[in-house]
Structures are given as structure tokens and as C-alpha cells.
Design a protein around this motif. Structure first.
Motif, PDB file in Angstrom:
ATOM      1  N   GLU A 194       0.945  -1.349   0.057  1.00 52.98           N
ATOM      2  CA  GLU A 194       0.024  -0.155  -0.032  1.00 52.98           C
ATOM      3  C   GLU A 194       0.765   1.101  -0.098  1.00 52.98           C
ATOM      4  O   GLU A 194       0.668   2.147  -0.674  1.00 52.98           O
ATOM      5  CB  GLU A 194      -1.011  -0.062   1.154  1.00 52.98           C
ATOM      6  CG  GLU A 194      -1.656   1.147   1.294  1.00 52.98           C
ATOM      7  CD  GLU A 194      -2.620   1.275   2.613  1.00 52.98           C
ATOM      8  OE1 GLU A 194      -2.966   2.478   3.168  1.00 52.98           O
ATOM      9  OE2 GLU A 194      -2.804   0.190   3.317  1.00 52.98           O
ATOM     10  N   ILE A 195       2.054   1.284   0.878  1.00 53.13           N
ATOM     11  CA  ILE A 195       2.601   2.408   0.746  1.00 53.13           C
ATOM     12  C   ILE A 195       3.694   2.497  -0.609  1.00 53.13           C
ATOM     13  O   ILE A 195       3.738   3.789  -1.089  1.00 53.13           O
ATOM     14  CB  ILE A 195       3.789   2.198   2.110  1.00 53.13           C
ATOM     15  CG1 ILE A 195       3.068   2.487   3.521  1.00 53.13           C
ATOM     16  CG2 ILE A 195       4.973   3.347   2.028  1.00 53.13           C
ATOM     17  CD1 ILE A 195       3.685   1.993   4.460  1.00 53.13           C
ATOM     18  N   ILE A 196       4.110   1.691  -1.139  1.00 51.81           N
ATOM     19  CA  ILE A 196       4.838   1.556  -2.380  1.00 51.81           C
ATOM     20  C   ILE A 196       3.868   2.075  -3.261  1.00 51.81           C
ATOM     21  O   ILE A 196       4.254   3.129  -4.121  1.00 51.81           O
ATOM     22  CB  ILE A 196       5.242   0.027  -2.703  1.00 51.81           C
ATOM     23  CG1 ILE A 196       6.514  -0.284  -1.807  1.00 51.81           C
ATOM     24  CG2 ILE A 196       5.847   0.114  -4.004  1.00 51.81           C
ATOM     25  CD1 ILE A 196       6.940  -1.600  -1.693  1.00 51.81           C
ATOM     26  N   GLU A 197       2.551   1.727  -3.494  1.00 51.09           N
ATOM     27  CA  GLU A 197       1.583   2.200  -4.366  1.00 51.09           C
ATOM     28  C   GLU A 197       1.238   3.866  -4.154  1.00 51.09           C
ATOM     29  O   GLU A 197       1.518   4.488  -5.091  1.00 51.09           O
ATOM     30  CB  GLU A 197       0.249   1.460  -4.287  1.00 51.09           C
ATOM     31  CG  GLU A 197      -0.818   1.870  -5.209  1.00 51.09           C
ATOM     32  CD  GLU A 197      -1.929   0.972  -5.217  1.00 51.09           C
ATOM     33  OE1 GLU A 197      -2.695   0.817  -6.231  1.00 51.09           O
ATOM     34  OE2 GLU A 197      -2.288   0.506  -4.181  1.00 51.09           O
ATOM     35  N   LYS A 198       1.224   4.141  -2.936  1.00 51.73           N
ATOM     36  CA  LYS A 198       1.264   5.738  -3.002  1.00 51.73           C
ATOM     37  C   LYS A 198       2.539   6.341  -3.475  1.00 51.73           C
ATOM     38  O   LYS A 198       2.448   7.578  -3.911  1.00 51.73           O
ATOM     39  CB  LYS A 198       1.123   5.906  -1.335  1.00 51.73           C
ATOM     40  CG  LYS A 198      -0.407   5.617  -0.644  1.00 51.73           C
ATOM     41  CD  LYS A 198      -0.535   5.860   0.783  1.00 51.73           C
ATOM     42  CE  LYS A 198      -1.794   5.327   1.456  1.00 51.73           C
ATOM     43  NZ  LYS A 198      -1.877   5.490   2.746  1.00 51.73           N
TER      44      LYS A 198
ATOM     45  N   SER B 213       5.203   9.824  -7.298  1.00 50.60           N
ATOM     46  CA  SER B 213       6.615   9.922  -7.729  1.00 50.60           C
ATOM     47  C   SER B 213       7.128   8.656  -8.590  1.00 50.60           C
ATOM     48  O   SER B 213       7.841   7.657  -8.016  1.00 50.60           O
ATOM     49  CB  SER B 213       7.542  10.215  -6.737  1.00 50.60           C
ATOM     50  OG  SER B 213       8.652  10.325  -7.066  1.00 50.60           O
ATOM     51  N   PRO B 214       6.581   8.449  -9.801  1.00 57.13           N
ATOM     52  CA  PRO B 214       7.006   7.251 -10.638  1.00 57.13           C
ATOM     53  C   PRO B 214       8.443   7.114 -10.760  1.00 57.13           C
ATOM     54  O   PRO B 214       8.711   5.720 -11.161  1.00 57.13           O
ATOM     55  CB  PRO B 214       6.683   7.559 -11.814  1.00 57.13           C
ATOM     56  CG  PRO B 214       5.594   8.472 -11.683  1.00 57.13           C
ATOM     57  CD  PRO B 214       5.938   9.364 -10.585  1.00 57.13           C
TER      58      PRO B 214
ATOM     59  N   ASN C 194       0.939 -10.242  -6.787  1.00 56.50           N
ATOM     60  CA  ASN C 194       0.410  -9.910  -8.048  1.00 56.50           C
ATOM     61  C   ASN C 194       0.198  -8.319  -7.754  1.00 56.50           C
ATOM     62  O   ASN C 194       0.255  -7.742  -8.882  1.00 56.50           O
ATOM     63  CB  ASN C 194      -0.730 -10.929  -8.207  1.00 56.50           C
ATOM     64  CG  ASN C 194      -0.607 -12.052  -8.525  1.00 56.50           C
ATOM     65  OD1 ASN C 194       0.488 -12.449  -9.087  1.00 56.50           O
ATOM     66  ND2 ASN C 194      -1.663 -13.091  -8.356  1.00 56.50           N
ATOM     67  N   ARG C 195      -0.395  -7.838  -6.833  1.00 54.05           N
ATOM     68  CA  ARG C 195      -0.678  -6.516  -6.730  1.00 54.05           C
ATOM     69  C   ARG C 195       0.676  -5.519  -6.714  1.00 54.05           C
ATOM     70  O   ARG C 195       0.768  -4.768  -7.449  1.00 54.05           O
ATOM     71  CB  ARG C 195      -1.519  -6.291  -5.392  1.00 54.05           C
ATOM     72  CG  ARG C 195      -1.547  -4.761  -5.240  1.00 54.05           C
ATOM     73  CD  ARG C 195      -2.784  -4.456  -6.254  1.00 54.05           C
ATOM     74  NE  ARG C 195      -3.166  -2.938  -6.500  1.00 54.05           N
ATOM     75  CZ  ARG C 195      -2.747  -1.932  -7.376  1.00 54.05           C
ATOM     76  NH1 ARG C 195      -2.982  -2.806  -8.581  1.00 54.05           N
ATOM     77  NH2 ARG C 195      -3.114  -0.907  -7.417  1.00 54.05           N
TER      78      ARG C 195
ATOM     79  N   ILE D  42       4.719  -1.930 -12.624  1.00 55.32           N
ATOM     80  CA  ILE D  42       4.502  -1.880 -14.298  1.00 55.32           C
ATOM     81  C   ILE D  42       4.628  -0.172 -14.654  1.00 55.32           C
ATOM     82  O   ILE D  42       4.120   0.444 -14.092  1.00 55.32           O
ATOM     83  CB  ILE D  42       3.198  -2.288 -14.735  1.00 55.32           C
ATOM     84  CG1 ILE D  42       3.129  -3.947 -14.526  1.00 55.32           C
ATOM     85  CG2 ILE D  42       2.837  -2.043 -16.273  1.00 55.32           C
ATOM     86  CD1 ILE D  42       1.683  -4.573 -15.083  1.00 55.32           C
ATOM     87  N   GLY D  43       5.769  -0.104 -15.148  1.00 57.29           N
ATOM     88  CA  GLY D  43       5.978   1.270 -15.612  1.00 57.29           C
ATOM     89  C   GLY D  43       6.719   2.236 -14.779  1.00 57.29           C
ATOM     90  O   GLY D  43       7.090   3.370 -14.832  1.00 57.29           O
TER      91      GLY D  43
END
Length: 149
Positions: free
Chosen positions: A73-77, A82-83, A100-101, A107-108
Motif C-alpha cells: 500500500e505504501i509503495i503504491e502511494k 513519484s514514478p 500480484n498487486r 509496471i511502468g
């Protein structure tokens, strides 16, 4: 070099000690637990609850020091905001059911995700120390990628 730390528990204190020895400045702490917020403030840290506010500080890397269950969840935020972020997270990066998530989130992703093992044999800590002493840290770290098992 600087970082923003997510979480303020036992691991965060260890990270602070080790990274401070390497000359890394902690710009602030993201923490939601009121007791831990007070503790971090009493130790002189600026405490944030908002990732967007922290992004304005332009941290060189994000240091995730929370329970494994919250890593994805934190990595996603961070990735959403900031990609190209540099992210350091403790091993294990996630639970099996979250793999999987995590793959979908990455990705990208154009930044660096480093998974750190324990500090007694940490290759990341050794690598950061070596880079600080041998190279221009910004160009060296931005081109350096290390993922330990």
C-alpha cells in the motif's frame, strides 16, 4: 543525501542510526499512530501525515519502516506520486498473497526499489557507504540498482 521515513518504530530507529552514520539526513517521518507521532516529534523530527506534502521536500529516497502487511500500500502511494522514486523497504517486501498487486504497481515504475535484509550483512548499507565515499552520490545512486533476496 536525504530521505523521508515511513513509520517510527524499532526498525525506523535502527535505520536512523545507520543512515545518519552515512551522512543521510532525515527530512521527516510519515506516521499515523498518535503515540509514535509524539515520540518522533520529541526526538526532533518533523512529522507528516500526508504523502503529497512530503513530495514537496523532494526526498532522495523513501525509507519504508512499517509492518510487512502495509508495504505494498505504501509503495503504491509513493509510485503514484513519484514514478521515479528511490524506495528502500525492509525484507520481506510483501506477503505472498500481495505479489500480484506489487507486480501491477511496478509496471511502468522508473525508479529504484531496493529490498534491504538485516543490517548485520546488509549489502545496501555497504553499497551506499561505498558510493558516498567513491562517487558523486546523486549520479551514482540514480544509476545503481540493488535488490537482495
Amino acid at each position: 543525501m536525504n530521505c523521508v521515513r515511513i513509520g517510527y518504530g524499532e526498525v525506523a530507529n535502527l535505520h536512523e542510526k545507520k543512515l545518519k552514520e552515512l551522512g543521510v539526513e532525515t527530512l521527516g517521518i510519515i506516521e499515523t499512530n498518535p503515540t509514535k507521532c509524539k515520540l518522533a516529534k520529541s526526538h526532533g523530527f518533523h512529522v507528516f501525515s500526508d504523502y503529497e506534502e512530503v513530495l514537496k521536500l523532494n526526498p532522495f529516497f523513501w525509507d519504508i519502516c512499517t509492518d510487512t502487511s502495509s508495504h505494498v500500500e505504501i509503495i503504491e502511494k509513493i509510485v503514484q506520486l513519484s514514478p521515479k522514486a528511490n524506495i528502500l523497504v525492509e525484507k520481506p517486501v510483501c506477503s505472498c498473497y500481495q505479489l500480484n498487486r506489487l507486480q501491477e504497481i511496478l509496471i511502468g515504475f522508473k525508479g529504484k526499489l531496493s529490498i534491504n535484509e538485516n543490517y548485520q550483512c546488509s549489502e545496501i548499507t555497504k553499497a551506499i557507504n561505498k558510493l558516498i565515499h567513491q562517487y558523486d552520490i546523486k549520479s551514482a545512486i540514480s544509476s545503481y540498482y540493488l535488490m537482495s533476496e
